[in-house]
Design a protein around this motif. Structure first.
Motif, mmCIF file in Angstrom:
data_model
loop_
_atom_site.group_PDB
_atom_site.id
_atom_site.type_symbol
_atom_site.label_atom_id
_atom_site.label_comp_id
_atom_site.label_asym_id
_atom_site.label_seq_id
_atom_site.Cartn_x
_atom_site.Cartn_y
_atom_site.Cartn_z
ATOM 1 N N ALA A 1 0.745 -1.078 -0.085
ATOM 2 C CA ALA A 1 -0.144 -0.064 0.101
ATOM 3 C C ALA A 1 0.900 1.171 0.102
ATOM 4 C CB ALA A 1 -0.847 -0.021 1.159
ATOM 5 N N GLU A 2 1.682 1.108 0.806
ATOM 6 C CA GLU A 2 2.708 2.266 0.963
ATOM 7 C C GLU A 2 3.485 2.608 -0.454
ATOM 8 O OE1 GLU A 2 2.483 4.517 3.374
ATOM 9 O OE2 GLU A 2 0.926 3.216 4.219
ATOM 10 N N GLU A 3 4.061 1.450 -1.116
ATOM 11 C CA GLU A 3 4.473 1.589 -2.427
ATOM 12 C C GLU A 3 3.670 2.278 -3.565
ATOM 13 O OE1 GLU A 3 6.147 -2.271 -2.832
ATOM 14 O OE2 GLU A 3 7.954 -2.199 -1.566
ATOM 15 N N ALA A 4 2.173 1.866 -3.478
ATOM 16 C CA ALA A 4 1.454 2.424 -4.445
ATOM 17 C C ALA A 4 1.374 3.783 -4.155
ATOM 18 C CB ALA A 4 0.276 1.710 -3.938
ATOM 19 N N LYS A 5 1.318 4.259 -2.827
ATOM 20 C CA LYS A 5 1.143 5.866 -2.578
ATOM 21 C C LYS A 5 2.478 6.256 -3.071
ATOM 22 C CE LYS A 5 -1.015 5.152 1.868
ATOM 23 N NZ LYS A 5 -1.039 5.455 3.412
ATOM 24 N N LEU A 6 3.340 5.867 -2.953
ATOM 25 C CA LEU A 6 4.756 6.593 -3.269
ATOM 26 C C LEU A 6 5.125 6.608 -4.936
ATOM 27 C CD1 LEU A 6 7.029 4.976 -0.510
ATOM 28 C CD2 LEU A 6 6.547 7.524 -0.778
ATOM 29 N N SER A 7 4.557 5.544 -5.512
ATOM 30 C CA SER A 7 4.353 5.569 -6.927
ATOM 31 C C SER A 7 3.457 6.585 -7.584
ATOM 32 C CB SER A 7 3.928 4.060 -7.343
ATOM 33 O OG SER A 7 3.895 4.237 -8.895
ATOM 34 N N ALA A 8 2.290 6.768 -6.965
ATOM 35 C CA ALA A 8 1.553 7.919 -7.455
ATOM 36 C C ALA A 8 2.050 9.083 -6.878
ATOM 37 C CB ALA A 8 0.054 7.796 -6.704
ATOM 38 N N LEU A 9 2.503 9.445 -5.951
ATOM 39 C CA LEU A 9 3.067 10.569 -5.424
ATOM 40 C C LEU A 9 4.204 11.111 -6.284
ATOM 41 C CD1 LEU A 9 2.888 12.774 -3.521
ATOM 42 C CD2 LEU A 9 4.725 11.547 -2.059
ATOM 43 N N GLY A 10 4.983 10.166 -6.807
ATOM 44 C CA GLY A 10 6.132 10.217 -7.792
ATOM 45 C C GLY A 10 5.431 10.735 -9.051
ATOM 46 N N ASP A 11 4.670 10.202 -9.586
ATOM 47 C CA ASP A 11 4.028 10.612 -10.708
ATOM 48 C C ASP A 11 3.501 11.970 -10.574
ATOM 49 O OD1 ASP A 11 3.056 10.286 -13.532
ATOM 50 O OD2 ASP A 11 1.144 10.504 -12.484
ATOM 51 N N ILE A 12 2.772 12.324 -9.676
ATOM 52 C CA ILE A 12 2.382 13.848 -9.292
ATOM 53 C C ILE A 12 3.639 14.669 -9.461
ATOM 54 C CG2 ILE A 12 1.000 15.065 -7.600
ATOM 55 C CD1 ILE A 12 -0.582 12.495 -6.790
ATOM 56 N N ARG A 13 4.346 14.509 -8.680
ATOM 57 C CA ARG A 13 5.635 15.292 -8.561
ATOM 58 C C ARG A 13 6.247 15.690 -9.869
ATOM 59 N NH1 ARG A 13 9.490 17.121 -5.573
ATOM 60 N NH2 ARG A 13 9.109 16.467 -3.457
ATOM 61 N N ALA A 14 6.316 14.590 -10.478
ATOM 62 C CA ALA A 14 6.890 14.720 -12.033
ATOM 63 C C ALA A 14 6.153 15.521 -12.961
ATOM 64 C CB ALA A 14 7.138 13.132 -12.557
ATOM 65 N N LYS A 15 4.859 15.280 -12.796
ATOM 66 C CA LYS A 15 3.929 16.159 -13.646
ATOM 67 C C LYS A 15 3.761 17.628 -13.294
ATOM 68 C CE LYS A 15 2.780 13.141 -16.640
ATOM 69 N NZ LYS A 15 3.262 13.302 -18.108
ATOM 70 N N PHE A 16 3.853 17.680 -11.988
ATOM 71 C CA PHE A 16 3.853 19.142 -11.520
ATOM 72 C C PHE A 16 5.103 19.959 -11.933
ATOM 73 C CE2 PHE A 16 4.620 22.383 -7.982
ATOM 74 C CZ PHE A 16 3.678 22.906 -8.089
#
Length: 114
Positions: free
Chosen positions: A93-108
């Motif tokens: 679950a934490e890995e899924a959160k971090l993956s999504a967060l990494g995508d958000i950061r990159a797009k931002f």
């Protein structure tokens, strides 16, 4: 930042549909992870909206990135703790959160200059 907002909305829509499809096809475990990722996008969308309203424009970008860093620290710490205790479900679950967060950061960062 219009493209960033559009991207986040599209991901939320995509992940909601994915979660529903997986649940309808009796793939509950996978549906849970789609929901977790969707929640991260929702959280970051909400924070973005609030920061856009209350933060001065000159510090908005840096403040938002700091908030994303806070999320990353919290979820990374939680991941390490879960691994230490052998909690594979929590780790995933934490890995899924971090993956999504990494995508958000990159797009931002990508859309920052629009």
């Amino acid at each position: 930042m219009e493209k960033f907002c559009e991207y986040i909305e599209a991901k939320i829509s995509e992940l909601s549909a994915k979660e529903k499809n997986l649940a309808e096809n009796y793939r509950q475990d996978e549906a849970v992870f789609a929901k977790i990722e969707n929640n991260v996008y929702e959280i970051c969308k909400t924070v973005f909206g609030v920061f856009k309203k209350v933060k001065p424009e000159e510090s908005f970008y840096d403040e938002y990135l700091k908030k994303l860093d806070e999320f990353e620290k919290i979820w990374s710490d939680s991941l390490e703790k879960a691994k230490r205790f052998g909690d594979t479900e929590k780790s995933a679950a934490e890995e899924a959160k971090l993956s999504a967060l990494g995508d958000i950061r990159a797009k931002f960062i990508e859309f920052r200059g629009e």
